[in-house]
Design a protein around this motif. Structure first.
Motif, mmCIF file in Angstrom:
data_model
loop_
_atom_site.group_PDB
_atom_site.id
_atom_site.type_symbol
_atom_site.label_atom_id
_atom_site.label_comp_id
_atom_site.label_asym_id
_atom_site.label_seq_id
_atom_site.Cartn_x
_atom_site.Cartn_y
_atom_site.Cartn_z
ATOM 1 N N HIS A 1 60.578 28.956 48.076
ATOM 2 C CA HIS A 1 61.722 28.224 47.518
ATOM 3 C C HIS A 1 61.350 27.329 46.335
ATOM 4 N N ASP A 2 60.163 27.503 45.795
ATOM 5 C CA ASP A 2 59.823 26.804 44.555
ATOM 6 C C ASP A 2 60.509 27.544 43.418
ATOM 7 N N PHE A 3 61.359 26.838 42.677
ATOM 8 C CA PHE A 3 62.177 27.507 41.673
ATOM 9 C C PHE A 3 61.351 28.142 40.556
ATOM 10 N N ARG A 4 60.124 27.702 40.402
ATOM 11 C CA ARG A 4 59.292 28.251 39.337
ATOM 12 C C ARG A 4 58.988 29.735 39.546
ATOM 13 N N LYS A 5 59.080 30.190 40.785
ATOM 14 C CA LYS A 5 58.835 31.604 41.060
ATOM 15 C C LYS A 5 59.862 32.500 40.378
ATOM 16 N N ASN A 6 61.011 31.930 40.019
ATOM 17 C CA ASN A 6 62.065 32.714 39.388
ATOM 18 C C ASN A 6 62.091 32.577 37.868
ATOM 19 N N LEU A 7 61.219 31.753 37.308
ATOM 20 C CA LEU A 7 61.226 31.540 35.866
ATOM 21 C C LEU A 7 60.620 32.743 35.144
ATOM 22 N N PRO A 8 61.212 33.136 34.037
ATOM 23 C CA PRO A 8 60.715 34.318 33.320
ATOM 24 C C PRO A 8 59.234 34.261 32.964
ATOM 25 N N VAL B 1 50.888 30.400 40.385
ATOM 26 C CA VAL B 1 51.978 31.080 41.085
ATOM 27 C C VAL B 1 51.585 31.433 42.511
ATOM 28 N N ASP B 2 50.333 31.778 42.726
ATOM 29 C CA ASP B 2 49.882 32.162 44.068
ATOM 30 C C ASP B 2 49.939 31.000 45.050
ATOM 31 N N PHE C 1 56.858 33.087 34.519
ATOM 32 C CA PHE C 1 55.977 33.250 35.667
ATOM 33 C C PHE C 1 56.131 34.609 36.345
ATOM 34 N N GLN C 2 56.932 35.489 35.761
ATOM 35 C CA GLN C 2 57.051 36.837 36.293
ATOM 36 C C GLN C 2 55.805 37.643 35.924
ATOM 37 N N PRO C 3 55.387 38.573 36.798
ATOM 38 C CA PRO C 3 54.102 39.268 36.592
ATOM 39 C C PRO C 3 53.927 39.872 35.211
ATOM 40 N N GLU C 4 55.003 40.493 34.674
ATOM 41 C CA GLU C 4 54.856 41.163 33.391
ATOM 42 C C GLU C 4 54.613 40.183 32.242
ATOM 43 N N ASN C 5 55.088 38.932 32.403
ATOM 44 C CA ASN C 5 54.865 37.897 31.393
ATOM 45 C C ASN C 5 53.627 37.062 31.700
ATOM 46 N N LEU C 6 53.402 36.820 32.979
ATOM 47 C CA LEU C 6 52.306 35.939 33.380
ATOM 48 C C LEU C 6 50.960 36.505 32.961
ATOM 49 N N GLU C 7 50.817 37.809 33.066
ATOM 50 C CA GLU C 7 49.558 38.436 32.680
ATOM 51 C C GLU C 7 49.233 38.172 31.212
ATOM 52 N N LYS C 8 50.269 38.207 30.374
ATOM 53 C CA LYS C 8 50.075 37.944 28.945
ATOM 54 C C LYS C 8 49.889 36.454 28.678
ATOM 55 N N ASN C 9 50.677 35.615 29.380
ATOM 56 C CA ASN C 9 50.574 34.167 29.175
ATOM 57 C C ASN C 9 49.247 33.610 29.671
#
Length: 350
Positions: free
Chosen positions: A234-241, A228-229, A243-251
């Motif tokens: 404008h990369d659409f992946r930044k908006n995917l659930p 993600v960093d 890849f959001q911080p609260e999920n990414l940390e667990k994933n």
């Protein structure tokens, strides 16, 4: 430092459907070259990548008219102009999604199907599309109506084989009853496995090939949370659930486990994730996308990886549904979970 890639084996072939389409066991998704992953990449570099892939033995090239829009088809059209390339590939494109006032629309009515096909043929510079998918199901139009128009395009020689994307089991059955469906394209990867319950069995019952898009979890199994960093604006992946911080940390824990196993096997996490898909059967063709030749070479290297049943089970234990946090899309509308069309008896063409 990443482990060395295994030596690339000859790219084997698989049969998709029962109508005669044979493709390389791994294809090339071309979307990111032109759309949704930030700015379009340099045309000359992307043409060189496509030619490199074909020279390596990859024969399935995947695009769509909305990628750009239209820019990706035009790019492939230029790549195909080099002598002999067109004869060595199965060209797959899609219709059905379009942009209007910044919003995505979906159409599957006969007039649109025909107009979209003509546009793709022109941009690609070909007389016939090898595999033509309905990109998303139009919930306003009975699937039988859409497929009947595609059937006419097959009879006219403008399309060889018909495919569906993100279609439900019932939609696939209804479509297949009108004209044989050669392939269904769906998201299938270590962390997207819900299609295994109903969609995959339906395809196999009907003799339909399976094309797996985003087999690397939209790049997650290439770089883990740090991906993600490095994503451009404008990369659409930044908006995917996912890849959001609260999920990414667990994933991130999922990637760490897969990567640790890859280190033990002397490969990369991306190769391990792709090898898992390759071991699903000879009716499956993943289409990882990339914009770099070195990443393409690494992806093809996955074909030489062998996984035991125990290793497959171990991988799957890392990505149990309970351990994956976040949906595939911010809005799951227009995926196979929500794509039923009205009955044919309700159709009145305007």
């Amino acid at each position: 430092m990443a482990p060395a890639a295994p030596a690339t084996a000859a790219v084997r072939r698989v049969k998709l459907g029962s109508q005669g389409l044979e493709v390389s066991a791994q294809g090339l998704g071309c979307m990111g070259m032109s759309a949704f992953h930030g700015p379009s990449k340099p045309e000359a570099d992307m043409v060189a990548l496509i030619h490199h892939a074909v020279a390596a033995g990859v024969t399935l090239l995947d695009t769509a008219d909305i990628y750009g829009p239209h820019a990706n088809e035009a790019l492939l059209g230029k790549a195909l102009q080099v002598g002999g390339v067109r004869d060595n590939v199965a060209l797959a494109t899609k219709f059905g999604k379009f942009l209007a006032d910044g919003k995505v629309g979906i159409r599957g009515d006969p007039a649109y199907v025909r107009a979209a096909c003509e546009g793709s043929l022109w941009r690609l510079g070909v007389d016939c599309i090898d595999l033509y998918y309905q990109h998303r199901v139009d919930k306003k139009v009975p699937i039988e109506v859409t497929i009947d128009e595609l059937k006419k395009l097959v009879e006219e020689g403008k399309v060889k084989y018909i495919g569906l994307c993100e279609a439900s089991a019932s939609t696939i059955r209804r479509a297949h009853a009108v004209h044989p469906i050669t392939a269904v394209q769906l998201e299938w990867s270590l962390w997207s496995r819900d299609v295994e319950e109903d969609i995959i069995p339906t395809c196999r019952e009907l003799g339909i090939g399976i094309v797996a898009y985003s087999p690397l979890g939209r790049g997650f199994f290439s770089g883990g949370a740090k991906l993600v960093d490095s994503l451009p604006d404008h990369d659409f992946r930044k908006n995917l659930p996912r890849f959001q911080p609260e999920n990414l940390e667990k994933n991130a824990k999922i990637f760490d486990r897969v990567n640790a196993m890859a280190m033990r096997k002397g490969c990369t996490a991306a190769q391990l994730a792709l090898a898992w898909i390759h071991h699903q059967g000879d009716d499956v063709c993943p289409i990882p996308g990339t914009t770099k030749i070195e990443n393409f070479d690494q992806n093809v290297g996955a074909l030489s990886l062998e996984l035991t049943r125990d290793e497959m089970a171990e991988l799957e234990s890392y990505t149990a549904a309970a351990d994956v946090h976040g949906d595939r899309y911010a809005q799951m509308a227009n995926t196979w979970k929500d794509c039923e069309t009205p009955p044919l008896s309700s159709w009145k063409e305007e």
